[in-house]
Each structure stands twice: as C-alpha cells, then as structure tokens.
Design an enzyme around this catalytic site. Sequence first.
Site, PDB file in Angstrom:
ATOM      1  N   ASP A  72      29.872  59.792  -0.434  1.00  0.00           N
ATOM      2  CA  ASP A  72      31.073  59.929  -1.235  1.00  0.00           C
ATOM      3  C   ASP A  72      30.638  59.908  -2.706  1.00  0.00           C
ATOM      4  OD1 ASP A  72      33.664  60.277  -2.031  1.00  0.00           O
ATOM      5  OD2 ASP A  72      34.484  58.662  -0.817  1.00  0.00           O
TER       6      ASP A  72
HETATM    7  C1  NOJ Z   1      36.216  60.512  -3.395  1.00  0.00           C
HETATM    8  C2  NOJ Z   1      36.993  60.405  -2.129  1.00  0.00           C
HETATM    9  O1  NOJ Z   1      36.823  59.117  -1.566  1.00  0.00           O
HETATM   10  C3  NOJ Z   1      36.614  61.446  -1.100  1.00  0.00           C
HETATM   11  O2  NOJ Z   1      37.514  61.350  -0.024  1.00  0.00           O
HETATM   12  C4  NOJ Z   1      36.613  62.804  -1.702  1.00  0.00           C
HETATM   13  O3  NOJ Z   1      36.285  63.761  -0.718  1.00  0.00           O
HETATM   14  C5  NOJ Z   1      35.606  62.836  -2.841  1.00  0.00           C
HETATM   15  N1  NOJ Z   1      36.007  61.869  -3.856  1.00  0.00           N
HETATM   16  C6  NOJ Z   1      35.487  64.217  -3.475  1.00  0.00           C
HETATM   17  O4  NOJ Z   1      36.570  64.512  -4.247  1.00  0.00           O
END
Ligand code: NOJ
Length: 777
Positions: A313
């Site tokens: 993430d």
């Molecule tokens: C953080 C989020 O937790 C995740 O779900 C997302 O895909 C990513 N950012 C990318 O935007």
Amino acid sequence: MAKQLLAFAALPILAGCTTVATQAPPPAGHAATDIPAHVVPVERAQPAWAAPDPEMDRTIDELMARMTIEDKVGQLTLLTSDWESTGPTMRDTYRQDIRAGRVGAIFNAYTAGYTRELQRLAVEETRLGIPLLFGYDVIHGHRTIFPISLGEAASWDLAAIEKAARVSAQEASAEGLHWTFSPMVDIARDARWGRVSEGAGEDVYLGAQIARARVRGYQGHDLGATDTILATAKHFAAYGAAQAGRDYHTVDISERTLRDVYLPPFKAAVDEGVASFMTAFNEYDGIPASGSRYLLTDVLRGQWGFDGFVVTDYTSINEMVPHGYSADLAQAGEQALDAGVDMDMQGAVFMDHLAQSVSDGTIEMAAVDRAVRRILEMKYRLGLFADPYRYADEAREQETLYRPDFLEAARDVARRSMVLLKNEDDTLPLAANTGLVALIGPLGDSKPDMIGSWAAAGDREARPVTLLEGMRANAPEGVRIEQVAGASYRFEDEGSTEGFAEALALARRSDVIVAAMGERWDMTGEAASRTSLDLPGNQQALLEQLVATGKPVILVMLSGRPNSITWADENVAAILHAWYPGTMGGHAVADVLFGAYNPSGRLPITFPRTVGQVPIHYDMKNTGRPIELGEPGAKYVSRYLDTPNDPLYRFGYGLSYSSFGYSPVTLSAPSMGAGGSITASATITNTGDVAGEEVVQLYVRDLVGSVTRPVQELKGFEKIALQPGESRTVRFTLKPEDLAFTRADMSHGWEPGEFRLWIAPSSGAEAATPVTFTLTE
Ligand code: NOJ
C-alpha cells in the site's frame, strides 16, 4: 481452473513458516491427540493466466540478462502521477523518473491519451523500452459509478456485483488502465472505521463469494483481453481489525481469528485467480504487513500457491520505520523484499536503497530477480511487450465511457443494493395520488455526495442524478416534489437551526416528507473514522422537528457505514438505506420510493443501536453467561445496563413490499460423515400481493467444539424472485468441509458432533425453527 491439493493433511496449516511461535498450544487438559483428524487440505488453484509459457520465459530471460540493478529496481517501483492524490506524499518528478527507467508502473493517470503519452516515454525514451503498467483505484465503477462496495454487497446479488466489476473493467481498460486496486476484501466489523464502506461487510462467507464475483468481473476469462484488467485483493491482512475503528491503527487479533475470519476472502480471491495482492498498513502480531514473511510468503505463496505479484500500500514500506520495526528506510526495503513484496507503491524505498543493499550484500540479487520476473511476467501476459499501446485506444474510449447500457446497469445495481429497514403501515411505496412530497435534508439535491468516496474518474459535479432529479423524473403524473436542504451534515453545524424554518414551512404544506440525510461522501473511506455513529451536524434536530409536524416521514439514508438511527427507527414511518448509490442513484431511489422496483437489499453488516455496542456482529460467541440465562434485567449475565444486547438491525435483514413465508426445513439425512453431504431445503412462498425478491439464508451453529464456536454462521444464500402466491423450494448442500474451522491444535478441519441449522430471511435463530444434524466420524 486446475486445482491441486497440497499435502498438508496431517500438518497444522502453519507448517514450515517462520512464525510458528504464534501457534497456540492445546488448551489445558486437552492433548493434541484428542482432536479428530478430519483435516481439510488446502486447495491450491492455478489460474489459466499462470499456465507455463516457454516463449515468455525466453523473452524475460533475455531481457533480464540485459538489465542493470537500476533497471530491475525500476520495475519494482510504482509511482503516482500528479493527476490525483490518494496518499500523503507526492513526487513531482514522475515523468523524469519514467524517462530514466526508474519506474515500472504508474497510478492515478488515465485516459487513452495520457497513458499513451507516458507509455511513449517508457517505450521510446528508455534504454530497454520496457512498457509501464497503469493502475488505479477503480473501486465501484470507473466513469459510470455504481453504489459503494458495501452497498453493492447489500444486494446479495453476485451476478449484479460481477456485472458492476465487468463494466468498471470495460471503462477503465478503455482509458488505458491495466490494473485496479480492487476488490478490497477486508472483513469489517467496526462501523467507526471509515473503510467499512469499501468492502463487503462483516461476514466471511458472503465476503468470500463477493470477492470471487469481483475478481471474475474485472479479470474476465482472459487476462490478456484488452477489455479486462488485473484485480488486486487488498489489504493483506486484517486491516479491518484496526483497534477502536481508527484508521491505520494497530491490529491485535488471535491467529485463529486471522485464519477463520480475515483470511478466507483473500483465499477465495486467490482461488478465483486474482493477479495481484496489496499489503495492509497495519501490523499483524507485531510485524507490519509489508514486512510479514509469514503473510506474504508462507501463507500467500507457500500455502495458497499464489502466482501473481504483491504491491505494497501507499508508502507502507516507509511506514515500517515509524511502526518501530525498521531502523531506517534501507532496512525497511530489505525487510519488505525479503518478506515477499514485489512492488513498492509511492515510497521510493526500493528506488533509493535497494541497489545499495544488493551491493552491500544485505539483500541477494536473487530476491530482486524473483520480484522483477513476477512483474515482467504480468506485463508479458497482458500483451504489453507485443504492443505497449494496446489499451490506449481513443476510438474505443469514445465508444465505451458512459455507455447507455452501463448507466442502465448502474441504476439496476443501485436499486438492488437499497435496504428497506422500516415500513410502517406500508408507507412505501408512495401512493400515486400523493400530492406534494417535501424533500428535505442536505442529501436531497447534492451531486457530489451521490457517488461516495473512491469514485475513481467518476464525475462528481454534473453527471450524478440527485434524489430531486430522480424523483422529479420518475414521479407518477400529478406528484409534485419540492426540495430544501434545511439542515447540514457538517460536524461544526451541530446546534445551528439555520434553514429549519424554511424546511418546516415546506413540510407543513406537504403530504409526505422524504428526509434525505446521512453523511457527506468523504465521511467514510480512507482516513474517515468516527467515534460517533449518529447523524452528523444538525440533522437529528431537524428530523425531530419534521416528525413533530405529524406528517409521515420517510428517512432516506445516504451513508457508507451503519449509523445508529435508533431514534429514527422509533419515530419515523419508513427508512430506506440507499448507501451512496452512484451516478444513477437518484433514479434508483425514485424507483424504490415510487414502487417501480420492490426493494430486495439485505444488510451485509450489523447496524448497532449505539456506538457503545461496537464491535457487534451476528456471529459472536455465546459466552459462559449468555443473556438468555437470566430473567430480563438479571445481574451476572453478559449484558449492558442501558442498552439491549441485540442490534438495531441484524446482519441479513431487509424488508420488501411483499412478504415471504418459510416452510419448516427438511434435511436429506439426519447425519453425514467424511465424504458425505447433507441437503437442507425449505419452500419459500411470496405471501404478498406484488412480485418480489427474497434472499434465502442458511445458518448453522456448531454446538460444541475443541474451541468455542460462533452462535451462528452463514453457510449459503440464494436470491430468488417470486410472483405473488408463487412458491419455490430452495436447496443448500453442505459437506463436512464446509463446517471446518481452526481447531484447538490450529489445524483446519471439522469435528464430529451436533449442529443446528436453519433457513431464514435474516440472521438470528429466532427467525426460524432450527433442525439438528450430526457430523459423524
Ligand atoms: C491507499 C489505500 O489504502 C489503498 O486502498 C489504495 O489502493 C492506495 N492508497 C492507492 O490509492
């Protein structure tokens, strides 16, 4: 899809992993040998896309032989463009980084034109010309926005959910995207956590089915087709268990809960052939998920046989430093790669440190090569080496976005997702001779709110159909709709009465009031946790004054979480939970309010009476002092002094404009053993006078186990459509494997004993008469 069985049969599921220390010892007085040996082996699925491809291997071998360590690290780096910000850091050098071959994938960039432009930088201006992979958060639609994921889950309609993902893939791929960061398959049982809106709710079985439907929808049958996209199962793992519902907070759950509750939807995604996994921000058992070799290698690859690639993430490798797990970024990068991460999202940790780690000998080149190969293989399978621009097709983009049939599908899924929570005296559907409808509340005519959070490239300003627009467009002849906001959902407006007078004046003139209330679209989603589940702002105060007018009040809730609407439940005539219904939401709400569609949604998550009951979910344990043991109000039983134990609305609950009768359950046999099965059936009759859909639900309770078992578990469901007076017999077949769980010795298997089973319109055994059956040796 070919399936192999992995010979874990006699072994605990943890065999061979490095965190065996977390394995629970048998409880006192219980030798591990007391436990019957009905272990269910782990199935390993090999998706069609992972089939051996010697030509691919040759191409990648040749390419990798020409790659420097910097080229390799580039393939492991994912950066955001500056089109959108979905995390705390930005890097304004991504175009230079692409040209320098320092980036293998880009997210938050789309359209055929822009992805083509960036792809050209990678293909024509770098030494090796390796194409980029384009990812994006296409969560509940790309341009045509469907209801938020929790809303879709409330449809309990797997075909509809798959269709929503399919349309999302068609639109996203037409805009040059290859990859979505969806589905989020985190089980979510704490309504304070803003991200409950992004998943399929609280249940393991429903969550697993929905995970599969979404993966099927995105990836289709052919990963290399230009109208499918790679799916991502996220956030691995246990992100939904954040303490106190505060986003990014610590997770501290047992290994058994991890395996029985949080992991199954991820495993289901692997079984459906999901192409990528995303790590979670949280720690599990003291180790940040992006550094967890146990999760990313031992479980995901070792036990489940996952063949795709793992992305972190957003900056979650960097966050291993503040977690207190890594001394510095270099060490964090080494730990993440070693744990099984293949791609670093936005953190640039691999970019800045991995080459040095290899030359220092703190990480082996083989570990880098393994990750690089996984990324290159996926690019190859997408056909990007043959034609890097094959997804960036302006003509297809033109024809595809907002196609009329996509908009129609969005309207259909939206109305299927809505849950009728109360309908006193058949207040709904609204009678065709209703004169004036007063539409009151901050969500009655608010375009941005209709599509909720994570609405990808969905237009928030012009396209969404508001409740006012939808109701005006679909009202029967002669029904007039007038609208005022009247109240505000902004936290800071609590106590204000601005707008009340105007709203009350309209209310008094009207025949019926539709109160469109709930939360602003960004009050759920990432970084949107709350400590209260009440209606924010001054909505509750206005609602009470609207009810005091004596006019019938219909509350239409737009929100991404269960709110505590206990007062409303006791005082308004009808409640419809509409989630954030998407681009066509206003039409869909109107379809339900005016009876063009008979509501069929059921709650995928428990609605508490008050935030103090959280966490509350339907499959809790009985405890040693269940409340039923005492007289009402008795002391020394497990209860609250000030609130009943049961929730406001149960998991699986939802009303219809029709009514359904359930026959007693029949079982094909009173018992089953290894290799056997049992079929439970019930006949459901539409006892109302309109056609309707019913979600028939199968629950079981395992009465005694080597560890305590939940009071009920969903084990099957079927959504059926019945004409008035029509009956249908619904059959569910269970095998012993379906009753497996993590036993006292931490093996995954079933245990002989007595079970209760019932088929009902919602959770809660009192909704039906249970039958019993025996699982024999
Ligand atoms: C953080 C989020 O937790 C995740 O779900 C997302 O895909 C990513 N950012 C990318 O935007």
